[in-house]
Every structure is written in structure tokens, then in C-alpha cells.
Enzyme design. Structure first.
Site, short mmCIF file in Angstrom:
data_model
loop_
_atom_site.label_atom_id
_atom_site.label_comp_id
_atom_site.label_asym_id
_atom_site.label_seq_id
_atom_site.Cartn_x
_atom_site.Cartn_y
_atom_site.Cartn_z
N PRO B 250 0.62 -1.27 -0.14
CA PRO B 250 -0.20 -0.29 -0.55
C PRO B 250 0.41 1.37 -0.06
O PRO B 250 1.31 1.11 1.26
CB PRO B 250 -0.97 -0.42 1.36
CG PRO B 250 -0.51 -2.07 1.88
CD PRO B 250 0.33 -2.03 1.34
N ASP B 426 5.47 2.84 2.85
CA ASP B 426 5.12 1.87 2.88
C ASP B 426 3.86 2.40 3.43
O ASP B 426 4.00 1.80 5.37
CB ASP B 426 5.66 0.43 2.57
CG ASP B 426 4.64 -0.58 3.22
OD1 ASP B 426 3.10 -0.81 3.35
OD2 ASP B 426 5.50 -2.18 3.34
N HIS B 427 2.46 2.08 3.80
CA HIS B 427 1.77 2.75 4.76
C HIS B 427 0.95 1.76 5.57
O HIS B 427 0.76 2.10 6.40
CB HIS B 427 0.31 3.04 3.70
CG HIS B 427 -0.17 4.57 4.43
ND1 HIS B 427 0.24 4.30 5.94
CD2 HIS B 427 -1.32 5.19 3.93
CE1 HIS B 427 -0.31 5.72 6.79
NE2 HIS B 427 -1.65 6.54 4.78
N ARG B 428 1.78 0.49 5.47
CA ARG B 428 1.69 -0.14 6.49
C ARG B 428 2.91 -0.74 7.37
O ARG B 428 2.12 -0.01 8.80
CB ARG B 428 1.70 -2.54 6.19
CG ARG B 428 0.99 -2.79 5.24
CD ARG B 428 1.40 -3.27 4.01
NE ARG B 428 2.37 -3.69 4.19
CZ ARG B 428 3.27 -4.77 3.00
NH1 ARG B 428 2.82 -6.00 3.14
NH2 ARG B 428 4.50 -4.15 2.12
#
Lengths: 457, 457
Positions: B250, B426-428
């Protein structure tokens, strides 16, 4: 302007007009290249002029002599047969002449320029031709080296043009010797022995030290079988001879077959950045390309084989690669033959070779004695043996010894290239009575379903 | 005994340089264990072992150019005895009855599988000697000559084509129906072929033109809708696969315009100094330095997310990958331990890596292991972009072209050098706020080069 001052630009220069050279030239011309072929001696090279064609012509003539003399059991009694060797030679020259003329016409008809002379490299893309009428220079885009090879002498027994000859010279004698000693174990040695044997000359074959059988690179059964057949021609085979020079000292004619030395010495290959391998042959890849990507080599100079058939295939690969087509020298089946008595031929792997290549094998064998046609032709001498992978039945090799084997092997070669199985061979109708039947029957033997012999349980 | 051959990596690549063996003869290897690094003209590729077993013999030595289909290594499968079959690079059938040399003659050319590539002319001299005869068990491809020829023309490795004929024979129809795809056996892993981590900037909105009378389309426009169908192969296929993989991350991208007026001045003055030391000083070393400092302060940007093991791997070293366009595509050389290097040292290293990259001489090790990447689309006049993360990295920084722009400084409009910077992460693992903090840190460092000075080592 002085001739030779200016290099003529051409697409392709082919050095040598033997079967490698002329085929490369013709195929390159067919593919639209502007081609010059350079030949110092004769169109057709050794194959047409000194090797394959004269030797097989003379073997054919000698065979007829021998066959007529040995037809009494058919009720043919030949008396007062005499051999006119000069006429036999001029008949051979006639065969050679027709073929050479044909090749010349093919070259010209395909627009290939024939230049007489010896060529050598002046640069990576230029050759100089020293010819009868002065020197010429050609700047090429691509070049094919097909300069062939010469018979290798024995180190301590040089060819002398009189008593010690290469096979090429021995075939072209104008008078018959009283006896012949052949030093060598290969097909050339076996054929020379067959030739003189059939003409009634006593022959001794000296196999080199460590060599136990004639034709050692065929299936083991071949040498054994051939030895007993050659004996009928008056050929004695002595195995494992340590000192062939001394053993042949009393022979009136010594013929040596000791392989081929590539003809590369005068080419100035270093100038063209063409590399040799350790054995002195031109190193090539599977497109027949040398270390100089614009220079190709085919035939004897590569050391891959000294067979004309392979040189021709290599020549096509080189020409097609030069034209930008996809081509590769990777034959699976290379038939090897010897025009002995009887003929010997094989293709693919022997059972032993197949096993050491990791195959689990099955094999079948069929004796010529059980074949009608073979009985008519030579009393049923010989056999066909077939090797296949056990589980799949995929054919791996065929060896045959018998009348016409050199021609019959073609079916097996095609079969191997096609990847056929024993069942394919067994299911194909073969002519009856015919010499091809034993191929089918040896495949059936391997399958356990042979008709004309009792299958060993 | 398994002869492992150079697999077809597609995209017209038919040869590769052997870079480094990661195993030695006698080593035990697991299936899929990386045993070899090769360099094609596009990328460095890791070659995994096709089976579990013991390395019997390394055929292709480092430095040689190997062709697709060349035997690279012979591996003895686990549980198989070493005596099962001797490794036979060239089958015994070379079909040269005359090459049984007498003892004193140099032996016939052993066909060495590989020759060291001559230094003079690069990749064209791939002197893999022709393979003649039937391959060893397990390596023979059953296919008719016409099928093999077509495969060569189509540049398809027949070993990859499932055969539907008897005993698995590859038929013409099998070949025609074959579409190259991920092969079940060793799947080369691209190392240096990291996809260009940049998406094109969004197309500017074109203002609607004033209404004009509608003209009929020009009569000469062809109504044909031609589609050229190309197979998705090789490097392009892997880029596509990698991009798909990357897209599962993401992404979120944030932007800044950074006032680099001072940096421009600093660089300008240092450039002269650097040139005297023969170093080209671009802005990139400053970006790299700033990035390492920001990464140090925000460790998650220098981490990897291991979802499988539910772990976050925070890397305490700073290897910065620099997307570098070369004539043949894109490579990503890595500045190792960039945090330990001065700006000038980074500049020198960049120059060195770029020179190597341009001549495709980057070692595998110089193209992998990056923990964070920078892509400079500004060198192609790009202004803003949304870079795609290069997994397993967490973030990628994009820099656009520095332009003089009117900006408001202390209520006045001034012309300032503005650097557009983007950061995809990386939005995680990284929240939006952290992303902005990272960007602010970058902005501070690049906006005030004196801060970089403070970090001098």
C-alpha cells in the site's frame, strides 16, 4: 594501377573449394551474398579429387573384380580376368571430372566468382590471393575458412611419394604393388586394405599400440566380424603393434592413415584474430563462427570431423548464419561408414556408449543370414543391431554390417533425428525381400516380437 | 547425474557471462539454493540449483560467455552414486572414424565445453564447440529436425516445450502452441533489473479549446486498427512481475518543493574543487547524504516488513540504491554504507558505479542489498512523480528537476531554486505523519546545507 593495389569489396570470401567451401559459397550466394571462392588447387577439393570420390570409385571397381572372381557358387566361372589399372584410373578420373565440372557450373550458375590461388589474411577483413596471374586483394564482410587438411604422417616414417604413401596417393597408383602394409585402424585403413585385398594383393594391417581391433570406434562386434571377413580377402590384421615402422620395413608399399593435419599454417590467422585450439584446429562455436565473429570455419580445419557430409552441413550453417538466419550445427545423428567387405555403418550410440551416457538400454540384433536378400548378395554376412532406451523404446543407435550398409544407414539416421521408437520402426513396412528388413527385425527383436529368428527367452 | 544448462532467460538473450560460482565442486546443494550468478546483457541473474544434490563438476568458469543450452554445471542428484555415469560433456559419438590417432600424434581435439572469451572482441566470440550426437540420458530432446530448426528460429528452448508425441516427442504443433512462461525449473531471479521506480507524472489538464466548426476526418486516414502482438518475455516480463508485486504494497506518496538556493551555491563552489580531484559533483551526493541522515532519524524508513514471520527488520546500515539509466535499460547500483562516506566520497563512488554501469561491468554485489532507493527523474526534466517502492524496501525518494521559481520569501516574491521531492512509503509500516516528518527533515537538510556540514565525518 597495379593489380592488387586496391582491395575489391565483396560480401563473402570463401577460402577453399572442397565440399565445405563450395557448399558455403553456393548457399551464401543463394541467400543473396556476393561471393568469391578461392582455391589454389582444384574445385571440389580433396573429397572430389583425391578422397571420397576416387577412393569409392576404385573400391567399386575392385569390388567388381573380386565379386566376379568369387561367383563360382552361382555358376559364374570367370576365367582370365585381368586388371588394367591405368584404365581403371582413367575411368575414375572420368567420374571425378564429371563431378568437378558440375560443381564449377553450380558455382558459376549461382554467381560465385572463382579465383585461382592461395589466400591469406592481411587484416581482420581482408585477404590477399596469390594466384597464377598475380595477386588480388579482397575486403570482405564475412569469410569462411574451408582450407581442409592434409594426411598426418607417422613421426618417424614420413611420406616419400614412393614406398610410404597416404591413402590418397595409394589409390592413384598406376601399377599394383606386390604387397601392402597399412598402418592405422580407422575406416581409411580398412578401406585401403579392402581395395588391395579385392585386387588380389596380400595386405597386412598394423593396428597402433593399444588398439586391439580394426574400426575401434564402432560397436565391438564390428571389428571382430570384419576381421574374419577381411581374412577372406587376404588381409591379415595385427593388433597392438608397438613399432609399426620396424614391422613394415620389408613391405613393398606402406600406407599410413594417421588422421588429418589442418591446413592453417599459411593463412596468417593471427592477423585475422582467428584462434586455434590446443590441437591446432580452428576453434568454432555451434554456428561455425571462429573467435573473429565475421570469420567462419568449416570442415577439416575445425577438427570436428573429417567427413565431407559434416563439412557440407557445417557450410550451410555458416552460410545461413552469415545471412542472418537461425542455424546451428547440432546433428544428433552422424552416420559413419566404412566401404569395407562387407560395408560397415553405424549411427547414434552403441549399447556401451548409451549406458555410459546414463541410459538404461535394451537392444536387438538380427543376423543377415536370416534375410533372403542378404543371402543373395553376399551369402548373408553381417548383422544389424539396434539400441534403444528401455522404458520409452526411443531409438539410440543402429549398427550394421552387410551388403549396402553404407546406404541403408540413412533410414536409421533419419529415425534418430526424428526421435522414433522401436515401435515406429517395427510398424513400418519394409521391402521384402530387401536389405532394409533386418533394421525392422532387429527393432522387433529388441521388442521381443521378431518373426524370422527364434527370440531368445 | 544432471547436466544443468543455461536456461533461456528470454528477451532475445542467448548468452550470459558467468560471474561467480557461489558453490564449489563437492558442495552439497539444496534445490532452489542460489549456486551461480550470471550477467546477461540486461541484468545480473541468480541461478538456483534445479535439484538437491552434490556439485560434481563446474563446467563454465567465471568470465566465460555461456550460450543458452550450454552445460554450466554437473550435479549429482541426492541418493545417486557418483559412479552411475561419468560426466560426459560431449557424447562419445563424434563420428570420425579416422580420429583414432596413433600415439605420437596430438590427440584429436577434445571438444572443451567452454573457451575463455578472448578479450579483444566482446560477446560475439562465444566459442562453445558444436555438440554432435545424442545427448546423455535425461538431456535428449526428442524432436524432428524441422521442429528443432523452427525452435531455433523462434528462439525457443525446446527443453521448455512440453511434447505430446510418443515418448514425449515435441511435435511441430507443440512448438506452435507454446507460449514461453515461467518455467517450473530454475527461475532466474533478477537482481539488477529493478524496475524503473517511477510512474509518469499525471498529464496536465489541457484547457478546452474554443469551439470550432466540426470538420470531417481527413479522408486519407486508414481505418485499419493494427495491433502488433509481442510475447511478454524476459526482462520485461520480470519487470511486470516485480511491479505487480510492488503494487501489493500500500503506497502513499507525499510531495515537497524545497528551496535549495543555498545548496545550489554550495554545490557550485564545491564543484570546482571536486573537478580538480577529477570527481564530478552532482546534486545526488547531497541527496544521498541528506537521505541517510533522515533515515537515521526515522529508522522505519530503512526497514523491511516481514509479514510472513510477523517481523519488522530495522536495518542499521544504509545502502542507497540509485536508479541509473544506461543505454540498455535501467540498473540500480548501490552506494554501500553511504552514511560512512563524505559527500565527495559518495560523488566518487557514484562516478565509479555509473562508469561501470554504462559498460555493464557492475558486479552483482554492487547492484543489490539496497535499503532505500532514490530515483532522479529530474535528469530527464521530470518535475514530479510518484515512485514505486522497490520491495522489500519501505520507501523511495524521487527528485525532480531544480528550477528557478518565483516564491514568496518574507512577503516578497523572489526567484529561488526549487527542488521538487516526492517520497513514496509503505503505509503498512509508516503512518502519514511520519512520512511528513521525514520529508520535513529532508527539507531542512537540503534547504540548509550547513546542517549537512555538521554531519561531516
Amino acid at each position: 594501377m597495379v593489380v592488387g593495389d586496391l582491395a575489391v569489396a565483396v560480401d563473402v570470401v570463401v577460402l577453399g573449394a572442397g565440399p565445405g567451401g563450395y557448399v558455403a559459397a553456393i548457399r551464401a550466394a543463394q541467400l543473396g551474398k556476393d561471393v568469391v571462392i578461392v582455391e589454389p588447387k582444384y574445385i571440389g577439393g580433396v573429397c572430389l579429387n583425391e578422397g571420397c570420390i576416387p577412393s569409392k570409385s576404385l573400391l567399386t571397381a575392385a569390388d567388381r573384380v573380386w565379386r566376379v572372381q568369387n561367383s563360382a557358387e552361382m555358376g559364374i566361372i570367370a576365367k582370365d580376368i585381368s586388371i588394367d589399372l591405368p584404365t581403371m584410373q582413367s575411368w575414375t578420373d572420368g567420374v571425378v571430372g564429371k563431378l568437378v565440372k558440375g560443381v564449377k557450373q553450380l558455382l558459376k550458375g549461382n554467381g560465385v566468382e572463382i579465383v585461382s590461388g592461395a589466400g591469406w589474411f592481411m587484416a581482420e577483413n581482408e585477404v590477399r590471393i596469390e594466384g597464377e596471374y598475380g595477386a588480388k586483394r579482397y575486403a570482405f564482410e564475412q569469410c569462411v575458412i574451408a582450407t581442409g587438411g592434409t594426411p598426418a604422417p607417422l613421426p618417424n616414417l614420413p611420406f616419400d611419394g614412393k614406398r610410404v604413401l597416404s591413402a590418397r596417393e595409394a589409390y592413384r597408383l598406376q601399377s599394383l604393388p606386390t604387397d601392402v602394409t597399412v598402418i592405422g585402424s580407422d575406416y581409411i585403413s580398412a578401406e585401403v586394405a579392402t581395395f588391395f585385398g579385392k585386387l588380389g594383393i596380400p595386405v597386412t594391417i598394423l593396428l597402433p599400440a593399444g588398439v586391439k581391433t580394426i574400426l575401434p570406434n564402432f560397436d565391438a562386434g564390428v571389428g571382430r566380424h570384419l576381421k574374419s571377413q577381411l581374412k577372406k580377402l587376404g588381409v591379415t590384421i595385427k593388433a597392438n603393434v608397438d613399432d609399426p615402422v620396424q614391422k613394415s620395413a620389408k613391405a613393398s608399399l606402406v600406407v599410413i592413415s594417421n588422421g588429418i593435419v589442418p591446413r592453417t599454417a599459411d593463412l596468417h590467422l593471427h592477423t585475422a584474430k582467428v584462434q586455434l585450439n590446443d590441437a591446432g584446429f580452428i576453434e568454432v562455436d555451434d554456428r561455425m563462427r571462429s573467435s573473429n565473429p565475421n570469420i567462419f570455419a568449416v570442415g577439416d580445419v575445425t577438427g570436428i570431423s573429417n567427413m565431407a557430409a559434416q563439412a557440407m552441413k557445417q557450410a550451410k550453417v555458416a552460410a545461413e548464419t552469415m545471412a542472418g538466419n537461425a542455424a546451428q550445427y547440432a546433428p544428433q545423428a552422424v552416420p559413419k561408414v566404412a566401404w569395407t567387405e562387407p560395408e560397415v555403418a553405424s549411427v547414434g550410440l552403441t549399447a556401451k556408449e548409451a549406458e555410459s551416457a546414463g541410459y538404461v538400454v535394451t537392444h536387438g540384433q538380427f543376423p543377415m543370414g536370416a534375410n533372403g536378400r542378404a543371402l543373395m548378395l553376399n551369402g548373408g554376412v553381417g548383422f544389424v543391431s539396434t539400441v534403444a532406451e528401455k522404458d520409452s523404446g526411443v531409438l539410440l543407435g543402429v549398427t550394421m554390417l552387410g551388403a549396402g550398409a553404407a546406404d541403408l544407414i540413412a533410414e536409421a539416421a533419419l529415425a534418430l533425428e526424428m526421435g522414433v521408437t522401436l515401435t515406429d520402426l517395427a510398424e513400418t513396412i519394409h521391402v521384402h525381400p530387401g536389405m532394409s528388413e533386418p533394421v525392422q527385425e532387429s527393432a522387433e527383436d529388441a521388442l521381443g516380437s521378431v518373426i524370422h529368428i527364434l527370440h531368445k527367452k | 547425474m544432471v547436466e544443468f544448462k543455461l536456461p533461456d532467460v528470454g528477451e532475445g538473450i542467448f548468452e550470459a557471462e558467468i560471474l561467480e560460482w557461489l558453490v564449489k565442486e563437492g558442495d552439497t546443494v539444496e534445490m532452489d539454493q542460489t549456486i551461480l550468478e550470471i550477467q546477461t546483457d540486461k541484468a545480473v541473474v541468480e541461478i538456483p540449483s534445479p535439484i538437491t544434490g552434490t556439485i560434481q563438476r563446474i563446467v563454465a568458469q567465471p568470465g566465460v560467455m555461456a550460450n543458452v543450452g550450454d552445460v554450466l554445471v554437473v550435479i549429482l542428484p541426492k541418493g545417486e552414486s557418483a559412479t552411475a555415469a561419468p560426466p560426459a560433456p560431449s557424447p562419445p559419438l563424434v563420428a570420425t572414424p579416422s580420429t583414432t590417432p596413433l600415439p605420437d600424434r596430438p590427440s584429436a581435439p577434445a571438444t572443451p565445453a567452454f573457451k575463455q572469451q578472448p578479450p579483444s572482441n566482446g560477446k560475439s566470440a562465444k566459442l562453445m564447440s558444436p555438440q554432435v550426437g545424442i545427448a546423455s540420458a535425461g538431456n535428449r530432446i526428442l524432436a524432428a529436425p524441422a521442429v528443432r530448426k523452427l525452435a531455433l528460429e523462434m528462439n525457443i528452448d525446446l527443453a521448455q516445450v512440453p511434447g505430446t508425441g510418443p515418448a514425449g516427442r515435441v511435435l511441430l504443433s507443440d512448438l506452435k502452441n507454446y507460449t514461453p512462461q515461467a518455467t517450473p525449473v530454475p527461475q532466474p531471479t533478477p537482481l539488477a533489473s529493478a524496475p524503473p521506480p517511477v510512474a509518469p507524472p499525471p498529464a496536465p489538464v489541457v484547457p478546452t479549446a474554443p469551439q470550432k466548426p466540426i470538420l470531417p476526418p481527413p479522408a486519407h486516414i486508414s481505418t485499419e486498427e493494427i495491433v502488433d502482438e509481442e510475447p511478454l518475455r524476459g526482462l520485461r516480463r520480470r519487470i511486470a512481475e516485480r511491479m505487480e508485486e510492488a503494487w501489493r504494497v500500500p503506497h502513499v506518496t507525499t510531495f515537497r518543493e524545497i528551496d535549495v538556493n543555498d545548496l545550489v551555491k554550495v554545490r557550485k563552489s564545491l564543484k570546482v574543487e571536486a573537478e580538480q580531484r577529477n570527481i564530478s559533483l552532482t546534486f545526488m551526493p547531497f541527496f544521498i547524504k541528506a537521505a541517510t541522515l533522515a533515515l537515521r532519524d526515522f529508522p522505519y524508513f530503512n526497514a523491511s516488513l516481514d509479514m510472513e514471520n510477523q517481523k519488522i527488520l530495522v536495518r542499521k546500515y544504509y545502502h542507497i540504491g540509485i536508479a541509473t539509466a544506461i543505454a540498455d535499460g535501467l540498473v540500480v547500483p548501490v552506494i554501500k554504507h553511504a552514511n560512512q562516506l563524505s559527500i565527495l566520497e559518495i560523488a566518487a563512488e557514484l562516478t565509479r558505479l555509473r562508469t561501470l554501469a554504462e559498460s555493464r561491468r557492475l558486479a552483482a554485489d554492487e547492484m543489490r542489498g539496497s535499503t532505500f532507493s532514490i530515483t532522479n527523474y529530474g535528469s530527464y526534466n521530470g518535475y514530479m512523480g510518484t515512485p514505486i517502492i522497490n520491495p522489500p524496501e519501505v520507501a523511495i525518494m524521487g527528485v525532480g528537476r531544480i528550477q528557478d521559481k518565483p516564491v514568496v520569501v518574507n512577503g516578497q516574491i523572489e526567484i529561488r531554486a526549487m527542488l521538487p521531492v516526492s517520497l513514496s512509503f509503505d503505509h503498512r509500516l509508516v503512518d502519514g505523519a511520519a512520512g511528513e516528518q521525514f520529508m520535513e527533515r529532508l527539507k531542512a537538510l537540503l534547504g540548509n546545507p550547513n546542517l549537512l556540514l555538521m554531519e561531516l565525518r
